[in-house]
Write a protein that holds these residues in place. Structure first.
Motif, mmCIF file in Angstrom:
data_model
loop_
_atom_site.group_PDB
_atom_site.id
_atom_site.type_symbol
_atom_site.label_atom_id
_atom_site.label_comp_id
_atom_site.label_asym_id
_atom_site.label_seq_id
_atom_site.Cartn_x
_atom_site.Cartn_y
_atom_site.Cartn_z
ATOM 1 N N GLN A 259 0.809 -1.207 0.000
ATOM 2 C CA GLN A 259 0.000 0.000 0.000
ATOM 3 C C GLN A 259 0.848 1.266 0.000
ATOM 4 O O GLN A 259 2.004 1.268 0.397
ATOM 5 N N LYS A 260 0.206 2.336 -0.433
ATOM 6 C CA LYS A 260 0.818 3.661 -0.437
ATOM 7 C C LYS A 260 0.477 4.341 0.890
ATOM 8 O O LYS A 260 -0.658 4.281 1.354
ATOM 9 N N PHE A 261 1.475 4.969 1.518
ATOM 10 C CA PHE A 261 1.243 5.630 2.798
ATOM 11 C C PHE A 261 0.783 7.069 2.645
ATOM 12 O O PHE A 261 -0.055 7.528 3.401
ATOM 13 N N ALA A 262 1.363 7.777 1.667
ATOM 14 C CA ALA A 262 1.020 9.192 1.528
ATOM 15 C C ALA A 262 1.433 9.703 0.158
ATOM 16 O O ALA A 262 2.315 9.151 -0.495
ATOM 17 N N ASP A 263 0.764 10.765 -0.245
ATOM 18 C CA ASP A 263 1.186 11.573 -1.380
ATOM 19 C C ASP A 263 1.776 12.852 -0.808
ATOM 20 O O ASP A 263 1.134 13.546 -0.027
ATOM 21 N N ILE A 264 3.001 13.143 -1.183
ATOM 22 C CA ILE A 264 3.702 14.311 -0.658
ATOM 23 C C ILE A 264 3.897 15.295 -1.802
ATOM 24 O O ILE A 264 4.431 14.932 -2.849
ATOM 25 N N ILE A 265 3.462 16.528 -1.595
ATOM 26 C CA ILE A 265 3.623 17.562 -2.614
ATOM 27 C C ILE A 265 4.635 18.585 -2.103
ATOM 28 O O ILE A 265 4.437 19.219 -1.070
ATOM 29 N N PHE B 106 5.488 9.411 10.267
ATOM 30 C CA PHE B 106 5.482 10.863 10.345
ATOM 31 C C PHE B 106 6.884 11.438 10.230
ATOM 32 O O PHE B 106 7.072 12.509 9.664
ATOM 33 N N TYR B 107 7.859 10.724 10.762
ATOM 34 C CA TYR B 107 9.233 11.186 10.630
ATOM 35 C C TYR B 107 9.635 11.231 9.163
ATOM 36 O O TYR B 107 10.227 12.208 8.702
ATOM 37 N N PHE B 108 9.318 10.178 8.420
ATOM 38 C CA PHE B 108 9.681 10.134 7.008
ATOM 39 C C PHE B 108 8.987 11.233 6.210
ATOM 40 O O PHE B 108 9.574 11.820 5.310
ATOM 41 N N THR B 109 7.747 11.527 6.518
ATOM 42 C CA THR B 109 7.024 12.514 5.721
ATOM 43 C C THR B 109 7.442 13.942 6.026
ATOM 44 O O THR B 109 7.586 14.748 5.117
ATOM 45 N N TYR B 110 7.647 14.260 7.286
ATOM 46 C CA TYR B 110 7.902 15.655 7.637
ATOM 47 C C TYR B 110 9.376 16.006 7.763
ATOM 48 O O TYR B 110 9.746 17.163 7.610
ATOM 49 N N ALA B 111 10.250 15.049 8.056
ATOM 50 C CA ALA B 111 11.665 15.359 8.223
ATOM 51 C C ALA B 111 12.411 15.350 6.898
ATOM 52 O O ALA B 111 13.521 15.848 6.807
ATOM 53 N N SER B 112 11.804 14.810 5.869
ATOM 54 C CA SER B 112 12.519 14.683 4.606
ATOM 55 C C SER B 112 12.443 15.942 3.743
ATOM 56 O O SER B 112 13.314 16.155 2.913
ATOM 57 N N PHE B 113 11.418 16.755 3.930
ATOM 58 C CA PHE B 113 11.251 17.948 3.098
ATOM 59 C C PHE B 113 10.850 19.137 3.958
ATOM 60 O O PHE B 113 10.323 18.980 5.044
ATOM 61 N N GLU B 114 11.048 20.332 3.423
ATOM 62 C CA GLU B 114 10.550 21.555 4.052
ATOM 63 C C GLU B 114 9.355 22.053 3.264
ATOM 64 O O GLU B 114 9.276 21.852 2.057
ATOM 65 N N GLU B 115 8.428 22.698 3.934
ATOM 66 C CA GLU B 115 7.211 23.225 3.317
ATOM 67 C C GLU B 115 6.523 22.147 2.480
ATOM 68 O O GLU B 115 6.466 22.225 1.260
#
Length: 147
Positions: A23-29, A98-107
């Motif tokens: 499964q896919k966890f998230a779409d990150i833009i 949550f660490y992977f989604t928010y710590a990997s990119f800014e804004e």
């Protein structure tokens, strides 16, 4: 073994955790570019930006522990301890999402998918299994007192 309700809870939790590989966890833009986050990492088109090796290892460990726990039906206390450990691991997995989604990119703009909530569902299933195993253990100990 399979007729016990706790075995069904553990089996369902193991299958849900194993399904996280598919499964896919998230779409990150980020900067109007779509990135896809799954168990194998964060991808932009077909290019791997961040490896998901810690996620894959943790998901695999949790799934194997569930499988092992099913076959330890004669050792109820050990079952309870392993399930408590898997609950801790699943909460860690949830935090790792949550660490992977928010710590990997800014804004970043994130659209989480249903798969992110599956570890929490598995925590509830494991807790229900622990309660059922505890009831079995209490029943066996009460029968031992009668003898």
């Amino acid at each position: 073994m399979i007729q016990r309700i706790q075995t069904l809870f553990i089996l369902a939790a193991g299958m849900l955790i194993g399904s996280l590989y598919l499964q896919k966890f998230a779409d990150i833009i980020v900067n109007d570019q779509l990135h896809i986050f799954n168990a194998f990492g964060i991808f932009k088109d077909e290019e791997l930006l961040f490896s998901g090796l810690p996620l894959m290892i943790l998901i695999g460990i949790i799934a194997v522990l569930h499988l092992v726990t099913i076959f330890l039906y004669k050792k109820r206390i050990l079952q309870i301890r392993i399930l408590a450990f898997t609950i801790i691991l699943m909460l860690g997995l949830f935090g790792l999402f949550f660490y992977f989604t928010y710590a990997s990119f800014e804004e970043v703009k994130v659209a989480f998918k249903v798969a992110v909530a599956l570890p929490l569902v598995c925590v509830i299933l494991d807790w229900l299994a622990i309660r059922a195993i505890g009831k079995d253990e209490a029943l066996v100990r009460s029968l031992d007192r009668i003898r």
